[in-house]
Design a protein around this motif. Sequence first.
Motif, PDB file in Angstrom:
ATOM      1  N   THR A  78      -3.673 -17.718  -3.532  1.00  0.00           N
ATOM      2  CA  THR A  78      -1.857 -18.014  -2.974  1.00  0.00           C
ATOM      3  C   THR A  78      -1.456 -16.386  -3.034  1.00  0.00           C
ATOM      4  O   THR A  78      -0.948 -15.833  -1.136  1.00  0.00           O
ATOM      5  N   SER A  79      -1.843 -15.229  -3.316  1.00  0.00           N
ATOM      6  CA  SER A  79      -0.860 -14.255  -4.004  1.00  0.00           C
ATOM      7  C   SER A  79      -1.227 -13.167  -2.811  1.00  0.00           C
ATOM      8  O   SER A  79      -0.853 -12.293  -2.681  1.00  0.00           O
ATOM      9  N   GLY A  80      -2.683 -13.244  -3.067  1.00  0.00           N
ATOM     10  CA  GLY A  80      -3.549 -12.009  -2.401  1.00  0.00           C
ATOM     11  C   GLY A  80      -3.698 -11.232  -2.973  1.00  0.00           C
ATOM     12  O   GLY A  80      -4.263 -10.064  -3.507  1.00  0.00           O
ATOM     13  N   ALA A  81      -2.483 -10.497  -4.879  1.00  0.00           N
ATOM     14  CA  ALA A  81      -2.583  -9.627  -5.432  1.00  0.00           C
ATOM     15  C   ALA A  81      -4.388  -9.107  -5.428  1.00  0.00           C
ATOM     16  O   ALA A  81      -3.876  -7.973  -5.481  1.00  0.00           O
ATOM     17  N   ARG A  82      -5.246  -9.374  -6.445  1.00  0.00           N
ATOM     18  CA  ARG A  82      -6.347  -9.555  -6.862  1.00  0.00           C
ATOM     19  C   ARG A  82      -6.839  -8.893  -5.700  1.00  0.00           C
ATOM     20  O   ARG A  82      -7.785  -7.559  -5.632  1.00  0.00           O
ATOM     21  N   VAL A  83      -7.408  -9.357  -4.476  1.00  0.00           N
ATOM     22  CA  VAL A  83      -7.813  -8.374  -3.283  1.00  0.00           C
ATOM     23  C   VAL A  83      -7.202  -7.701  -2.378  1.00  0.00           C
ATOM     24  O   VAL A  83      -7.717  -6.594  -2.440  1.00  0.00           O
ATOM     25  N   PHE A  84      -5.874  -7.668  -2.891  1.00  0.00           N
ATOM     26  CA  PHE A  84      -4.794  -6.342  -2.327  1.00  0.00           C
ATOM     27  C   PHE A  84      -4.775  -5.091  -3.480  1.00  0.00           C
ATOM     28  O   PHE A  84      -5.813  -3.912  -2.829  1.00  0.00           O
ATOM     29  N   TYR A  85      -4.968  -5.385  -4.278  1.00  0.00           N
ATOM     30  CA  TYR A  85      -5.259  -4.191  -5.330  1.00  0.00           C
ATOM     31  C   TYR A  85      -7.397  -4.309  -5.204  1.00  0.00           C
ATOM     32  O   TYR A  85      -7.631  -2.428  -5.373  1.00  0.00           O
ATOM     33  N   GLU A  86      -7.708  -4.911  -5.146  1.00  0.00           N
ATOM     34  CA  GLU A  86      -9.338  -4.509  -5.108  1.00  0.00           C
ATOM     35  C   GLU A  86      -9.742  -3.189  -4.194  1.00  0.00           C
ATOM     36  O   GLU A  86     -10.089  -2.715  -3.702  1.00  0.00           O
ATOM     37  N   ARG A 127       1.285  -1.666  -0.330  1.00  0.00           N
ATOM     38  CA  ARG A 127       0.081  -0.040   0.350  1.00  0.00           C
ATOM     39  C   ARG A 127       1.298   1.497  -0.006  1.00  0.00           C
ATOM     40  O   ARG A 127       0.678   2.164  -1.048  1.00  0.00           O
ATOM     41  N   ALA A 128       1.687   1.362   0.914  1.00  0.00           N
ATOM     42  CA  ALA A 128       2.706   2.510   0.808  1.00  0.00           C
ATOM     43  C   ALA A 128       3.300   2.515  -0.757  1.00  0.00           C
ATOM     44  O   ALA A 128       3.817   3.946  -0.566  1.00  0.00           O
ATOM     45  N   LEU A 129       4.273   1.643  -1.221  1.00  0.00           N
ATOM     46  CA  LEU A 129       4.518   2.109  -2.432  1.00  0.00           C
ATOM     47  C   LEU A 129       3.807   2.076  -3.287  1.00  0.00           C
ATOM     48  O   LEU A 129       4.148   3.654  -3.958  1.00  0.00           O
ATOM     49  N   VAL A 130       2.182   1.582  -3.706  1.00  0.00           N
ATOM     50  CA  VAL A 130       1.554   2.695  -4.864  1.00  0.00           C
ATOM     51  C   VAL A 130       1.122   3.712  -4.354  1.00  0.00           C
ATOM     52  O   VAL A 130       0.547   4.916  -5.049  1.00  0.00           O
ATOM     53  N   GLU A 131       0.721   4.155  -3.020  1.00  0.00           N
ATOM     54  CA  GLU A 131       0.248   4.850  -2.317  1.00  0.00           C
ATOM     55  C   GLU A 131       1.848   6.709  -2.748  1.00  0.00           C
ATOM     56  O   GLU A 131       1.073   7.600  -3.496  1.00  0.00           O
ATOM     57  N   GLU A 132       2.662   6.371  -2.884  1.00  0.00           N
ATOM     58  CA  GLU A 132       3.988   6.956  -2.926  1.00  0.00           C
ATOM     59  C   GLU A 132       3.908   7.281  -4.588  1.00  0.00           C
ATOM     60  O   GLU A 132       4.576   8.333  -5.030  1.00  0.00           O
ATOM     61  N   ALA A 133       4.155   6.203  -4.942  1.00  0.00           N
ATOM     62  CA  ALA A 133       3.957   6.182  -7.025  1.00  0.00           C
ATOM     63  C   ALA A 133       3.438   7.146  -7.380  1.00  0.00           C
ATOM     64  O   ALA A 133       3.049   8.171  -8.338  1.00  0.00           O
ATOM     65  N   VAL A 134       1.754   6.612  -6.507  1.00  0.00           N
ATOM     66  CA  VAL A 134       0.468   8.065  -7.586  1.00  0.00           C
ATOM     67  C   VAL A 134       1.405   9.394  -6.327  1.00  0.00           C
ATOM     68  O   VAL A 134       0.553  10.534  -7.261  1.00  0.00           O
ATOM     69  N   ARG A 135       1.078   9.640  -5.400  1.00  0.00           N
ATOM     70  CA  ARG A 135       1.858  10.786  -4.980  1.00  0.00           C
ATOM     71  C   ARG A 135       3.138  11.426  -5.956  1.00  0.00           C
ATOM     72  O   ARG A 135       2.926  12.667  -6.045  1.00  0.00           O
TER      73      ARG A 135
END
Length: 166
Positions: free
Chosen positions: A123-131, A92-100
């Motif tokens: 298994t990775s949780g990627a889809r839930v993470f992005y949602e 989350r912190a990486l995505v927020e910083e990229a947006v900023r």
Amino acid sequence: MTTSTIRLAREQDFEGFLDLAAQVEHWFGPMVEEPGFHEAVRKNIRRSTALVAASPGSDRLRGALLFGAKPPVYHVHWLVVAEGERGSGTGRALVEEAVRRFVDAPGTLEVVTFGADHPGAVTSGARVFYERLGFTPAEAAAPGPEGGSRQVYRRSVDRRECPIAD
């Protein structure tokens, strides 16, 4: 919550990118030995479109992100969080910083992740993470190098300082 420092990647972070890539090759296919992946990482570092989550007082990377900053459609090209750090808020912190840093609204943020039928989808949780970050599933994408299904996830960015919804 993460205690990582989010910063622009430097050339000396390259080996850390490879360490992170080794942790997810079973989902994404070969990267560590792939010259194309090496060049993508180095190109993003040179362009200042690569971010890392670094451990305070250590060279160990907790996560990394490669970003495509071409308006009006921006792309999370690659995002990996270290196995022991998943669920800590690092992604989350990486995505927020990229947006900023990189997104000028209005625009659209896209990422290609696992299709619903891919073994790594749960298994990775990627889809839930992005949602959880406000992305919604969109059209199918080309299969990954390992042959697994992929799907585009997309979210609108309405203002420069756009907080990501919980």
